[in-house]
Write a protein that holds these residues in place. Structure first.
Motif, mmCIF file in Angstrom:
data_model
loop_
_atom_site.group_PDB
_atom_site.id
_atom_site.type_symbol
_atom_site.label_atom_id
_atom_site.label_comp_id
_atom_site.label_asym_id
_atom_site.label_seq_id
_atom_site.Cartn_x
_atom_site.Cartn_y
_atom_site.Cartn_z
ATOM 1 N N TRP A 89 0.848 -1.190 0.000
ATOM 2 C CA TRP A 89 0.000 0.000 0.000
ATOM 3 C C TRP A 89 0.890 1.249 0.000
ATOM 4 O O TRP A 89 2.085 1.181 0.276
ATOM 5 N N ARG A 175 -0.800 10.434 -10.431
ATOM 6 C CA ARG A 175 -1.824 9.636 -9.752
ATOM 7 C C ARG A 175 -2.264 10.366 -8.477
ATOM 8 O O ARG A 175 -2.161 9.836 -7.372
ATOM 9 N N TRP A 177 -4.806 12.375 -5.748
ATOM 10 C CA TRP A 177 -6.155 12.275 -5.176
ATOM 11 C C TRP A 177 -6.599 13.705 -4.889
ATOM 12 O O TRP A 177 -5.967 14.393 -4.093
ATOM 13 N N VAL A 223 -7.630 10.617 -9.096
ATOM 14 C CA VAL A 223 -8.866 10.215 -8.419
ATOM 15 C C VAL A 223 -9.498 11.515 -7.905
ATOM 16 O O VAL A 223 -9.204 11.971 -6.808
ATOM 17 N N ARG A 273 -14.821 5.143 -11.623
ATOM 18 C CA ARG A 273 -13.356 5.184 -11.635
ATOM 19 C C ARG A 273 -12.803 6.568 -11.286
ATOM 20 O O ARG A 273 -11.585 6.740 -11.168
ATOM 21 N N GLY A 276 -12.724 7.796 -5.076
ATOM 22 C CA GLY A 276 -11.946 7.108 -4.053
ATOM 23 C C GLY A 276 -12.695 7.127 -2.733
ATOM 24 O O GLY A 276 -13.514 8.023 -2.476
ATOM 25 N N ARG A 319 -10.934 2.525 -5.248
ATOM 26 C CA ARG A 319 -9.687 2.812 -4.540
ATOM 27 C C ARG A 319 -10.037 3.074 -3.086
ATOM 28 O O ARG A 319 -10.975 3.813 -2.796
ATOM 29 N N HIS A 321 -8.696 4.097 0.801
ATOM 30 C CA HIS A 321 -7.691 4.731 1.656
ATOM 31 C C HIS A 321 -8.191 4.667 3.091
ATOM 32 O O HIS A 321 -9.378 4.894 3.357
ATOM 33 N N ASP A 354 -5.508 0.557 -0.405
ATOM 34 C CA ASP A 354 -4.516 1.064 -1.351
ATOM 35 C C ASP A 354 -3.559 2.063 -0.715
ATOM 36 O O ASP A 354 -2.442 2.250 -1.213
#
Length: 511
Positions: A89, A175, A177, A223, A273, A276, A319, A321, A354
């Motif tokens: 992760w 990538r 968030w 995301v 997609r 998150g 995804r 967290h 993740d």
């Protein structure tokens, strides 16, 4: 070829010499050890009404008919992927860009094993744009993942993208968030979100969904949207209630992105997609693991009704967290918070998340300006679990545990029932506007407080095993970061933490 003789060790393994023990034999032995107490005294009822048993067996809790599938297969209870990554992760560290020392702290983190930087709530998209650039600019320029804490608005997202542009970054490969989440903004009391007007929340979500679609065009790996359950958990919600709020927020996002005329009108798979999820990790490692697995099960069911099966080349469109709960932190004897964070992180890692964010052990007493030791321990807690314990290298480590499997299924059912209640009342925006959600969370918070007061829920170092000489925070720092409005953060230990004169300060329960 002569047959290989059976070794003495092989014989010992096939016939270890242990007598067959039935469940009734175990129960009789357990009751004898309990010195007159019934076996039922070992049962525990969770805040959601879920009862855990003292013994789980294949006869009562077997998984032969379990529909949970395999890792990487729907409903993804056992993990979103069929193979584990080398590191498991992403390690995130949260910082406040408004503090002068943030650039140095971020530099230390990103050269010491931290994979991503989370920008804490509280900054202004216009007034603090320079502080944002100074705080995370070098990390962003080096390609470190940047995560805006949930509740960010399109203006916050634009400020972050501006930082990326200044460093000449290729957005197609990032990538990040972005954390667009008007629901979390309203629940946390951050910026101008209005939880008393359901129509305003829906409008905000449509606007954010349009921004998310535009961001996805420039940065396909981003995301942009978030469904954050930790804001509800820190306000006092039970685990099932937190999951239900996350599911309802996810559905609200699908409506805003797919169905609403003011949204971008995406198809459900593309919308999913963009999203998150963030959940709260508390001190019960088993419960955290079950919560992660139950959320994936429930969300897969939601997407299934929308025609999204997650079996394509991109796998599960989810995804996840985890962030260690603020509510579990104590100001008294704050060193115990290190242990709470360790078990919370362990549970989240076993749940197949993740990314994980660990709050510093002194976050309550020091607020956003946590000590260097607090940040270092927060990062190293994860790094030890990841690199030395190698937890992330194991696929679905909890799989097959009758207790975890049963708890996962039971929690998923409880969360689904609560989710249906929210939907029947008009959805997450409606129940926030009506005050129903706030009232139900207050009821659960009061029940937890009662159990703590009755000794049914022990807070080590606070209600039991108290060190009278232990360090305790200055009360001046405990509620400094509490924004007005919203659901607030209600720490479990607050009513038991007192000033030097022995009197708990006003508002302690909501610190």
């Amino acid at each position: 070829m002569a047959p290989t003789p059976t070794s003495r060790h092989d014989t010992a393994l096939s016939d270890p010499g242990f007598a067959d023990v039935s469940e009734s034999d175990w129960e009789a032995a357990a009751e004898g050890a309990l010195r007159g107490e019934p076996l039922s005294s070992l049962r525990t009822t969770l805040l959601d009404g879920i009862e855990t048993a003292p013994l789980y067996t294949s006869h009562r809790h077997g998984t032969e008919a379990d529909p949970s599938g395999l890792p990487g297969s729907a409903p993804f209870a056992r993990g979103a992927a069929a193979a584990s990554g080398a590191l498991g992760w992403a390690v995130r560290q949260i910082h406040d860009v408004r503090l002068a020392g943030t650039p140095d702290a971020v530099a230390v983190d990103t050269t010491s094993g931290v994979d991503a930087v989370t920008v804490a709530r509280g900054w202004d998209a216009d007034g603090d744009a320079a502080a944002l650039a100074a705080g995370i600019g070098d990390a962003a320029g080096a390609g470190v993942t940047i995560h805006l804490q949930s509740g960010a608005s399109p203006a916050h997202a634009a400020a972050l993208l501006n930082v990326f542009d200044r460093h000449g970054l290729d957005l197609a490969g990032l990538r990040s968030w972005i954390g667009l989440d008007p629901i979390a903004a309203a629940a946390s009391g951050w910026h101008s979100a209005d939880s008393d007007d359901g129509a305003t929340l829906v409008s905000s979500m449509c606007s954010a969904a349009r921004s998310a679609a535009e961001i996805a065009q420039r940065s396909p790996g981003a995301v942009p949207l978030e469904a954050d359950g930790s804001v509800f958990a820190d306000a006092g919600a039970s685990d099932a209630a937190e999951l239900a709020a996350m599911l309802a927020t996810g559905v609200a996002w699908l409506r805003a992105a797919c169905d609403n005329a003011d949204g971008p009108r995406l198809d459900p798979d593309a919308a999913a997609r963009l999203l998150g999820f963030t959940l709260s990790a508390g001190p019960d490692a088993f419960l955290v693991t079950a919560k992660c697995r139950a959320l994936r099960m429930c969300w897969t069911r939601v997407l299934g009704t929308c025609g999204v099966d997650g079996t394509g080349d991109e796998g599960s469109p989810m995804r996840l967290h985890a962030v260690t709960a603020t509510a579990m932190l104590s100001a008294r004897d704050p060193w115990v918070n290190m242990l709470r964070a360790t078990t919370a992180s362990f549970g989240a890692a076993n749940g197949g998340v993740d990314a994980i964010t660990v709050r510093p052990f002194d976050a309550v007493s020091s607020g956003a300006s946590s000590s260097g030791l607090g940040w270092r321990v927060a990062a190293n807690t994860q790094l030890i679990l990841r690199h030395e314990s190698r937890i992330g290298s194991v696929i679905d480590p909890a799989g097959g545990s009758w207790y975890i499997e049963h708890l996962t299924r039971t929690l998923a059912h409880a969360a689904w029932d609560r989710f249906r209640e929210i939907e029947a009342a008009g959805g997450i925006c409606a129940v926030m506007a009506s005050g129903e959600l706030k009232a139900s969370i207050a009821t659960e918070r009061a029940l937890r407080d009662e159990r703590i007061a009755a000794g049914e829920h022990v807070l080590v170092g606070v209600t039991d095993f108290v060190d009278t000489h232990a360090e305790q925070a200055s009360w001046a720092n405990l509620s400094a970061d509490q924004p007005p409005g919203g659901l607030g953060v209600h720490r479990w230990a607050a009513p038991y933490e007192v000033e030097s004169n022995g009197v708990a300060p006003a508002g302690a329960a909501s610190s």
